[in-house]
Design a protein around this motif. Sequence first.
Motif, PDB file in Angstrom:
ATOM      1  N   PHE A  35      78.731 145.686   3.433  1.00 50.15           N
ATOM      2  CA  PHE A  35      77.357 144.948   3.492  1.00 50.15           C
ATOM      3  C   PHE A  35      76.334 145.768   4.366  1.00 50.15           C
ATOM      4  CE2 PHE A  35      79.983 141.174   2.484  1.00 50.15           C
ATOM      5  CZ  PHE A  35      79.238 140.923   1.429  1.00 50.15           C
ATOM      6  N   ARG A  36      76.768 147.082   4.632  1.00 56.60           N
ATOM      7  CA  ARG A  36      75.585 148.076   5.294  1.00 56.60           C
ATOM      8  C   ARG A  36      74.579 147.824   4.648  1.00 56.60           C
ATOM      9  NH1 ARG A  36      75.263 152.531   9.577  1.00 56.60           N
ATOM     10  NH2 ARG A  36      73.422 153.164   9.016  1.00 56.60           N
ATOM     11  N   PRO A  37      74.485 148.076   3.178  1.00 56.24           N
ATOM     12  CA  PRO A  37      73.076 148.194   2.459  1.00 56.24           C
ATOM     13  C   PRO A  37      72.271 147.273   2.777  1.00 56.24           C
ATOM     14  CG  PRO A  37      74.760 149.030   1.112  1.00 56.24           C
ATOM     15  CD  PRO A  37      75.495 148.527   2.368  1.00 56.24           C
ATOM     16  N   ALA A  38      73.073 145.842   3.127  1.00 58.06           N
ATOM     17  CA  ALA A  38      72.039 144.708   3.314  1.00 58.06           C
ATOM     18  C   ALA A  38      71.562 144.515   4.695  1.00 58.06           C
ATOM     19  CB  ALA A  38      73.035 143.444   2.839  1.00 58.06           C
ATOM     20  N   ILE A  39      72.359 144.956   5.818  1.00 57.38           N
ATOM     21  CA  ILE A  39      71.992 145.093   6.958  1.00 57.38           C
ATOM     22  C   ILE A  39      70.723 146.258   7.309  1.00 57.38           C
ATOM     23  CG2 ILE A  39      72.733 145.365   9.431  1.00 57.38           C
ATOM     24  CD1 ILE A  39      75.496 144.633   8.390  1.00 57.38           C
ATOM     25  N   LYS A  74      61.613 133.611   5.100  1.00 57.81           N
ATOM     26  CA  LYS A  74      61.340 134.631   4.202  1.00 57.81           C
ATOM     27  C   LYS A  74      62.622 135.119   3.774  1.00 57.81           C
ATOM     28  CE  LYS A  74      57.091 135.293   4.632  1.00 57.81           C
ATOM     29  NZ  LYS A  74      55.685 134.803   3.729  1.00 57.81           N
ATOM     30  N   PRO A  75      62.999 134.896   2.429  1.00 58.38           N
ATOM     31  CA  PRO A  75      64.321 135.396   2.125  1.00 58.38           C
ATOM     32  C   PRO A  75      64.655 136.794   2.392  1.00 58.38           C
ATOM     33  CG  PRO A  75      63.322 134.109   0.053  1.00 58.38           C
ATOM     34  CD  PRO A  75      62.270 134.306   1.432  1.00 58.38           C
ATOM     35  N   GLY A  76      63.568 137.689   2.246  1.00 58.34           N
ATOM     36  CA  GLY A  76      63.992 139.084   2.455  1.00 58.34           C
ATOM     37  C   GLY A  76      64.373 139.298   4.023  1.00 58.34           C
ATOM     38  N   ARG A  77      64.357 138.568   4.907  1.00 51.68           N
ATOM     39  CA  ARG A  77      64.688 138.747   6.388  1.00 51.68           C
ATOM     40  C   ARG A  77      65.859 137.738   6.565  1.00 51.68           C
ATOM     41  NH1 ARG A  77      58.730 138.642   7.439  1.00 51.68           N
ATOM     42  NH2 ARG A  77      59.048 136.963   8.466  1.00 51.68           N
ATOM     43  N   CYS A  78      66.598 137.162   5.629  1.00 51.31           N
ATOM     44  CA  CYS A  78      67.768 136.268   5.989  1.00 51.31           C
ATOM     45  C   CYS A  78      68.979 136.926   6.540  1.00 51.31           C
ATOM     46  CB  CYS A  78      67.982 135.576   4.648  1.00 51.31           C
ATOM     47  SG  CYS A  78      68.674 136.558   3.514  1.00 51.31           S
ATOM     48  N   LEU A  79      69.754 136.127   7.196  1.00 51.29           N
ATOM     49  CA  LEU A  79      70.699 136.619   7.728  1.00 51.29           C
ATOM     50  C   LEU A  79      72.318 136.181   7.040  1.00 51.29           C
ATOM     51  CD1 LEU A  79      70.212 135.431  11.355  1.00 51.29           C
ATOM     52  CD2 LEU A  79      70.214 137.588  10.388  1.00 51.29           C
ATOM     53  N   HIS A  80      71.968 135.698   5.668  1.00 50.22           N
ATOM     54  CA  HIS A  80      73.143 135.520   4.775  1.00 50.22           C
ATOM     55  C   HIS A  80      73.285 136.698   3.855  1.00 50.22           C
ATOM     56  CE1 HIS A  80      74.070 131.624   5.891  1.00 50.22           C
ATOM     57  NE2 HIS A  80      72.755 131.273   6.250  1.00 50.22           N
ATOM     58  N   LEU A  81      74.058 137.705   3.936  1.00 56.42           N
ATOM     59  CA  LEU A  81      73.839 139.030   3.706  1.00 56.42           C
ATOM     60  C   LEU A  81      74.309 138.881   1.966  1.00 56.42           C
ATOM     61  CD1 LEU A  81      75.600 141.164   6.167  1.00 56.42           C
ATOM     62  CD2 LEU A  81      73.205 140.605   5.973  1.00 56.42           C
ATOM     63  N   LEU A 109      75.596 136.753   8.963  1.00 52.38           N
ATOM     64  CA  LEU A 109      75.607 137.934   9.633  1.00 52.38           C
ATOM     65  C   LEU A 109      76.415 137.632  11.221  1.00 52.38           C
ATOM     66  CD1 LEU A 109      75.457 141.144  10.301  1.00 52.38           C
ATOM     67  CD2 LEU A 109      73.216 140.728  10.952  1.00 52.38           C
ATOM     68  N   PRO A 110      76.119 136.800  12.134  1.00 53.56           N
ATOM     69  CA  PRO A 110      76.700 136.297  13.217  1.00 53.56           C
ATOM     70  C   PRO A 110      78.256 136.219  13.058  1.00 53.56           C
ATOM     71  CG  PRO A 110      74.737 135.419  13.236  1.00 53.56           C
ATOM     72  CD  PRO A 110      74.793 135.933  11.961  1.00 53.56           C
ATOM     73  N   VAL A 111      78.336 135.350  11.784  1.00 51.29           N
ATOM     74  CA  VAL A 111      79.999 135.063  11.862  1.00 51.29           C
ATOM     75  C   VAL A 111      80.807 136.461  11.345  1.00 51.29           C
ATOM     76  CG1 VAL A 111      81.466 134.158   9.979  1.00 51.29           C
ATOM     77  CG2 VAL A 111      79.675 132.713  10.932  1.00 51.29           C
ATOM     78  N   LEU A 112      80.226 137.390  10.195  1.00 47.74           N
ATOM     79  CA  LEU A 112      80.764 138.478  10.131  1.00 47.74           C
ATOM     80  C   LEU A 112      80.757 139.327  11.295  1.00 47.74           C
ATOM     81  CD1 LEU A 112      78.976 139.392   6.591  1.00 47.74           C
ATOM     82  CD2 LEU A 112      81.431 138.838   7.059  1.00 47.74           C
ATOM     83  N   CYS A 163      73.799 136.347  20.106  1.00 50.96           N
ATOM     84  CA  CYS A 163      72.244 136.671  20.198  1.00 50.96           C
ATOM     85  C   CYS A 163      71.670 136.513  18.907  1.00 50.96           C
ATOM     86  CB  CYS A 163      71.851 137.783  20.621  1.00 50.96           C
ATOM     87  SG  CYS A 163      72.402 138.201  22.408  1.00 50.96           S
ATOM     88  N   LEU A 164      72.170 136.451  17.714  1.00 53.65           N
ATOM     89  CA  LEU A 164      71.713 136.278  16.411  1.00 53.65           C
ATOM     90  C   LEU A 164      71.921 134.897  15.946  1.00 53.65           C
ATOM     91  CD1 LEU A 164      72.466 139.614  14.547  1.00 53.65           C
ATOM     92  CD2 LEU A 164      70.167 138.906  15.217  1.00 53.65           C
ATOM     93  N   HIS A 165      72.424 134.135  16.480  1.00 52.81           N
ATOM     94  CA  HIS A 165      72.442 132.641  16.432  1.00 52.81           C
ATOM     95  C   HIS A 165      71.132 131.987  16.533  1.00 52.81           C
ATOM     96  CE1 HIS A 165      76.451 131.643  14.924  1.00 52.81           C
ATOM     97  NE2 HIS A 165      76.919 132.151  15.764  1.00 52.81           N
TER      98      HIS A 165
END
Length: 204
Positions: free
Chosen positions: A138-142, A72-79, A117-120, A16-18
């Motif tokens: 990567f929890r702090p990033a999530i 917005k970099p602050g909402r990116c999915l690349h952790l 994130l979807p890959v991880l 769903c995050l793709h």
Amino acid sequence: MRSRQHRLLQRIAALCLHFPDAELFAQLPLARAAAAELPAAPRETVLALVDGLERLGPVAAGARYVELFDTKPGRCLHLTWYTDGDTRRRGGSLARLKQEFREQGFELTEGELPDYLPVLLEFAALTGTPGRDLLVEFRPAIDRLHQALSTVDVEYTGLVGALLSTVPLPRKGVRTVSATPPVEQVGMEPVLLGYPTTRAESHR
């Protein structure tokens, strides 16, 4: 939730995050059916996102996704962006992740980055402990992603929040994220590191 349900939720969220293209829309009925095996709270979270995507349709859902995650970099999915920013260190982090994938018998498809994130999530769902350990790292990033989404969205925020319930709190020593990840322009190769970057003109 039991371990199996954790991994099921991670697998559904990975889907769903793709980006919500035609391929994802074709799999939404599968996500809806799989969510029936989850406890009530995460099930309703998944269904709320699936319903929202179907209500918008591919074009509007795609535009919304770009607005949320690609501008917005602050909402990116690349952790690794949250932990390393635009620095040489990020390239090293990506290389380490790729090596961990290989050690578990996985190879990324062309164009995929291992910190997406979807890959991880898919890696965690398929491998169990090795993937869970990466999510813990990567929890702090999530957490940061969840906080940023919470001011602009409901459905994706709910899904990321449900995911956090499947990720144990990290022990001391795990790298934290800063409010503004560092930028290092000299010697950078942004094409190799991939989107997003802190440069406003960058696109996916």
